[in-house]
Scaffold this motif. Structure first.
Motif, PDB file in Angstrom:
ATOM      1  N   PHE A   1      42.909  52.328  37.379  1.00  0.00           N
ATOM      2  CA  PHE A   1      41.643  53.038  37.587  1.00  0.00           C
ATOM      3  C   PHE A   1      41.115  52.775  38.995  1.00  0.00           C
ATOM      4  N   VAL A   2      41.076  51.506  39.379  1.00  0.00           N
ATOM      5  CA  VAL A   2      40.477  51.140  40.666  1.00  0.00           C
ATOM      6  C   VAL A   2      41.196  51.862  41.805  1.00  0.00           C
ATOM      7  N   GLU A   3      42.522  51.833  41.773  1.00  0.00           N
ATOM      8  CA  GLU A   3      43.278  52.444  42.879  1.00  0.00           C
ATOM      9  C   GLU A   3      43.099  53.954  42.895  1.00  0.00           C
ATOM     10  N   LYS A   4      43.118  54.556  41.721  1.00  0.00           N
ATOM     11  CA  LYS A   4      43.012  56.018  41.655  1.00  0.00           C
ATOM     12  C   LYS A   4      41.599  56.484  42.008  1.00  0.00           C
ATOM     13  N   ALA A   5      40.581  55.787  41.477  1.00  0.00           N
ATOM     14  CA  ALA A   5      39.198  56.245  41.675  1.00  0.00           C
ATOM     15  C   ALA A   5      38.687  55.955  43.083  1.00  0.00           C
ATOM     16  N   SER A   6      39.183  54.883  43.711  1.00  0.00           N
ATOM     17  CA  SER A   6      38.586  54.481  44.994  1.00  0.00           C
ATOM     18  C   SER A   6      39.565  54.403  46.157  1.00  0.00           C
ATOM     19  N   GLY A   7      40.829  54.132  45.896  1.00  0.00           N
ATOM     20  CA  GLY A   7      41.790  53.908  46.977  1.00  0.00           C
ATOM     21  C   GLY A   7      41.868  52.452  47.415  1.00  0.00           C
ATOM     22  N   ILE A   8      41.056  51.589  46.786  1.00  0.00           N
ATOM     23  CA  ILE A   8      41.023  50.175  47.177  1.00  0.00           C
ATOM     24  C   ILE A   8      42.158  49.412  46.488  1.00  0.00           C
ATOM     25  N   LYS A   9      42.876  48.595  47.285  1.00  0.00           N
ATOM     26  CA  LYS A   9      43.966  47.790  46.709  1.00  0.00           C
ATOM     27  C   LYS A   9      43.675  46.295  46.760  1.00  0.00           C
ATOM     28  N   SER A  10      42.918  45.883  47.767  1.00  0.00           N
ATOM     29  CA  SER A  10      42.548  44.467  47.887  1.00  0.00           C
ATOM     30  C   SER A  10      41.325  44.366  48.781  1.00  0.00           C
ATOM     31  N   ARG A  11      40.737  43.168  48.813  1.00  0.00           N
ATOM     32  CA  ARG A  11      39.569  42.963  49.657  1.00  0.00           C
ATOM     33  C   ARG A  11      39.590  41.541  50.177  1.00  0.00           C
ATOM     34  N   HIS A  12      38.963  41.334  51.343  1.00  0.00           N
ATOM     35  CA  HIS A  12      38.784  39.990  51.893  1.00  0.00           C
ATOM     36  C   HIS A  12      37.414  39.459  51.458  1.00  0.00           C
ATOM     37  N   VAL A  13      37.358  38.164  51.174  1.00  0.00           N
ATOM     38  CA  VAL A  13      36.054  37.532  50.922  1.00  0.00           C
ATOM     39  C   VAL A  13      36.030  36.175  51.623  1.00  0.00           C
ATOM     40  N   ILE A  14      34.826  35.668  51.834  1.00  0.00           N
ATOM     41  CA  ILE A  14      34.672  34.389  52.540  1.00  0.00           C
ATOM     42  C   ILE A  14      35.390  33.272  51.769  1.00  0.00           C
ATOM     43  N   ASP A  15      35.170  33.210  50.456  1.00  0.00           N
ATOM     44  CA  ASP A  15      35.842  32.197  49.619  1.00  0.00           C
ATOM     45  C   ASP A  15      35.987  32.769  48.219  1.00  0.00           C
ATOM     46  N   LYS A  16      37.208  32.939  47.763  1.00  0.00           N
ATOM     47  CA  LYS A  16      37.416  33.662  46.511  1.00  0.00           C
ATOM     48  C   LYS A  16      37.377  32.793  45.261  1.00  0.00           C
ATOM     49  N   ARG A  17      37.429  31.478  45.439  1.00  0.00           N
ATOM     50  CA  ARG A  17      37.699  30.629  44.277  1.00  0.00           C
ATOM     51  C   ARG A  17      36.708  30.824  43.127  1.00  0.00           C
ATOM     52  N   ALA A  18      35.412  30.766  43.422  1.00  0.00           N
ATOM     53  CA  ALA A  18      34.424  30.906  42.340  1.00  0.00           C
ATOM     54  C   ALA A  18      34.328  32.356  41.859  1.00  0.00           C
ATOM     55  N   ILE A  19      34.601  33.289  42.769  1.00  0.00           N
ATOM     56  CA  ILE A  19      34.498  34.713  42.409  1.00  0.00           C
ATOM     57  C   ILE A  19      35.489  35.077  41.308  1.00  0.00           C
ATOM     58  N   VAL A  20      36.716  34.579  41.414  1.00  0.00           N
ATOM     59  CA  VAL A  20      37.745  34.944  40.423  1.00  0.00           C
ATOM     60  C   VAL A  20      37.826  33.948  39.256  1.00  0.00           C
ATOM     61  N   ASP A  21      36.954  32.960  39.258  1.00  0.00           N
ATOM     62  CA  ASP A  21      36.910  32.018  38.138  1.00  0.00           C
ATOM     63  C   ASP A  21      36.104  32.669  37.015  1.00  0.00           C
ATOM     64  N   PRO A  22      36.747  32.998  35.872  1.00  0.00           N
ATOM     65  CA  PRO A  22      36.030  33.738  34.822  1.00  0.00           C
ATOM     66  C   PRO A  22      34.805  33.005  34.285  1.00  0.00           C
ATOM     67  N   ASP A  23      34.712  31.702  34.547  1.00  0.00           N
ATOM     68  CA  ASP A  23      33.526  30.971  34.100  1.00  0.00           C
ATOM     69  C   ASP A  23      32.395  31.051  35.128  1.00  0.00           C
ATOM     70  N   ILE A  24      32.677  31.568  36.303  1.00  0.00           N
ATOM     71  CA  ILE A  24      31.628  31.616  37.344  1.00  0.00           C
ATOM     72  C   ILE A  24      31.347  33.068  37.755  1.00  0.00           C
ATOM     73  N   MET A  25      32.363  33.763  38.263  1.00  0.00           N
ATOM     74  CA  MET A  25      32.232  35.181  38.628  1.00  0.00           C
ATOM     75  C   MET A  25      31.117  35.448  39.646  1.00  0.00           C
ATOM     76  N   GLU A  26      30.908  34.489  40.537  1.00  0.00           N
ATOM     77  CA  GLU A  26      29.959  34.656  41.643  1.00  0.00           C
ATOM     78  C   GLU A  26      30.530  33.896  42.823  1.00  0.00           C
ATOM     79  N   PRO A  27      30.187  34.279  44.046  1.00  0.00           N
ATOM     80  CA  PRO A  27      30.631  33.453  45.164  1.00  0.00           C
ATOM     81  C   PRO A  27      29.868  32.128  45.178  1.00  0.00           C
ATOM     82  N   ARG A  28      30.489  31.116  45.725  1.00  0.00           N
ATOM     83  CA  ARG A  28      29.815  29.824  45.934  1.00  0.00           C
ATOM     84  C   ARG A  28      29.967  29.466  47.406  1.00  0.00           C
ATOM     85  N   TYR A  29      28.947  29.716  48.172  1.00  0.00           N
ATOM     86  CA  TYR A  29      28.926  29.368  49.592  1.00  0.00           C
ATOM     87  C   TYR A  29      27.812  28.337  49.747  1.00  0.00           C
ATOM     88  N   PRO A  30      28.185  27.054  49.860  1.00  0.00           N
ATOM     89  CA  PRO A  30      27.166  26.003  49.794  1.00  0.00           C
ATOM     90  C   PRO A  30      26.051  26.191  50.832  1.00  0.00           C
TER      91      PRO A  30
END
Ligand SMILES: CC(C)(COP(=O)(O)OP(=O)(O)OC[C@H]1O[C@@H](n2cnc3c(N)ncnc32)[C@H](O)[C@@H]1OP(=O)(O)O)[C@@H](O)C(=O)NCCC(=O)NCCS
Length: 379
Positions: A57-86
């Motif tokens: 869906f994501v690729e077809k609807a938007s054309g996006i395949k990946s993205r850069h972020v400052i720090d991905k660890r907390a973003i992709v942690d299903p228990d957090i799902m937010e960035p953590r930039y101290p």
């Protein structure tokens, strides 16, 4: 600051780019969202269950395949799902200024520009890390500018083109001769990573544009032929985060539920349908006012939100299906970087053009807002 009774012709001397090293692929993003959905559904058996996101869906609807972020660890942690930039102490450079400075240094170096010749810094972005002191003033300080001024401006996804016109107007009026427009976009901070409708949309980046008087610019530069801005109120892209949130008695960001209007929310389909004709018409009218048409355009560096939108806009302007060479895409690897998108496209895809080639930098987004900047290469 140099004061000129008669202003100068504004040009783009150079651009700069800072790309964070962390990358989140669609597969990784969707896996973390789906793991979060499983946990949410197990913990909230009475609530409406969350459905899975999908890479297709994501690729077809938007054309996006990946993205850069400052720090991905907390973003992709299903228990957090937010960035953590101290949080940093006040005597340390703030994160947004830090990435802005990196983009500015790149632009200054490419133009061979001494920072002491720069008159102003405009920090033009869709979110500011704080209210004051202005991010632009911190960036000015970090760059070692001994004089001049800076301020912040926010026109959401159109911040960069609004910044370019503001800088060009300073140069035309003689109020400045060298202006850094900088777009640090930490979009991971305003994106609701728990919202299936939008969790794939944004990425982090910083860009900078050095807008200068032609007589001081490096031999190779881009003459600004014309700039045009437009706004038209719409609630279809909205972010209700603000300093009065605490007065509403619910805390600055309500974390409950998958949808939450203190972060980015949109009616994507309506945006698509309404913004495409608005921007197509704006570009055509602006081109006509400059004695140009689609046939004069060698390349369009469009806002990077959705490949489908760009295909339709470019087709309307050029009169035929645009090739990747005529309308380059960067959102496949950067996603939507708000105001920085068209500038990344310009930065990465302008060197191959020849002297005399005409191009268009164009942004559009929340507000609604749109900005067009026609440029001609001088080499
Ligand atoms: C956001 C956007 C990619 C969504 O694409 P869309 O084709 O409009 O998709 P919709 O939101 O209408 O959803 C279509 C279907 O996919 C589903 N869907 C939504 N997100 C999904 C996901 N992550 N995974 C799988 N399915 C999803 C929806 O539930 C809907 O299902 P239904 O048809 O059964 O109701 C697209 O509208 C867009 O890019 N718009 C422009 C946005 C823009 O430029 N914004 C500027 C921001 S600065």
């Amino acid at each position: 600051m140099s004061q000129h009774a008669h202003g100068d012709t504004p040009v783009i001397s150079s651009t700069g780019l800072f790309t964070p090293s962390h990358i989140i692929s669609n597969a990784e993003l969707v896996a973390s969202f789906n793991a979060y959905a499983d946990r949410y559904n197990a913990a909230n058996p009475q609530a409406e269950p969350l459905t899975y996101s999908s890479v297709e869906f994501v690729e077809k609807a938007s054309g996006i395949k990946s993205r850069h972020v400052i720090d991905k660890r907390a973003i992709v942690d299903p228990d957090i799902m937010e960035p953590r930039y101290p949080e940093r102490p006040d005597d340390q450079i703030s994160l947004m200024a830090e990435i802005g400075v990196a983009a500015c240094r790149d632009a200054l170096e490419r133009a061979g520009r001494n920072i002491q010749d720069v008159d102003a810094v405009l920090c033009a972005a869709s979110n500011m890390q704080r209210a004051y002191p202005a991010m632009a003033v911190e960036i000015q300080h970090e760059l070692g500018m001994q004089r001049g001024f800076g301020f912040d401006m926010n026109v959401a996804c159109s911040s960069a083109t609004f910044g370019i016109q503001t800088a060009a107007d300073y140069i035309r009026s003689g109020n400045a001769r060298s202006v850094l427009v900088v777009n640090p976009e930490i979009t991971s901070g305003h994106l609701n990573w728990r919202d299936r409708d939008s969790h794939f949309i944004f990425g982090d980046v910083a860009t900078a544009i050095l807008v200068e008087a032609k007589d001081m610019a490096p031999a190779q530069h881009w003459e600004i032929l014309g700039t045009r801005l437009k706004t038209q109120f719409s609630n279809n892209i909205r972010n209700n985060f603000g300093f009065l949130n605490r007065a509403h008695g619910q805390g600055p960001v309500d974390q409950s539920g998958p949808r939450n209007d203190k972060l980015f929310v949109q009616e994507g389909r309506k945006v698509f349908k309404e913004v495409v004709p608005m921007v197509g018409q704006m570009i055509i009218e602006h081109a006509e006012s400059l004695g140009l048409s689609g046939t004069n355009l060698r390349r369009m560096w469009l806002h990077q939100a959705n490949t489908g939108m760009n295909r339709l806009i470019a087709q309307k302007v050029l009169g035929h299906e645009a090739s990747e060479d005529e309308s380059p895409t960067v959102l496949d690897t950067y996603a939507n970087t708000s105001s920085a998108g068209s500038i990344i496209a310009f930065h990465k895809h302008n060197e191959d053009l020849a002297a005399g080639d005409i191009g268009l930098i164009c942004s559009f987004g929340a507000g609604y807002s749109a900005g067009s900047v026609f440029v001609r290469k001088v080499a």
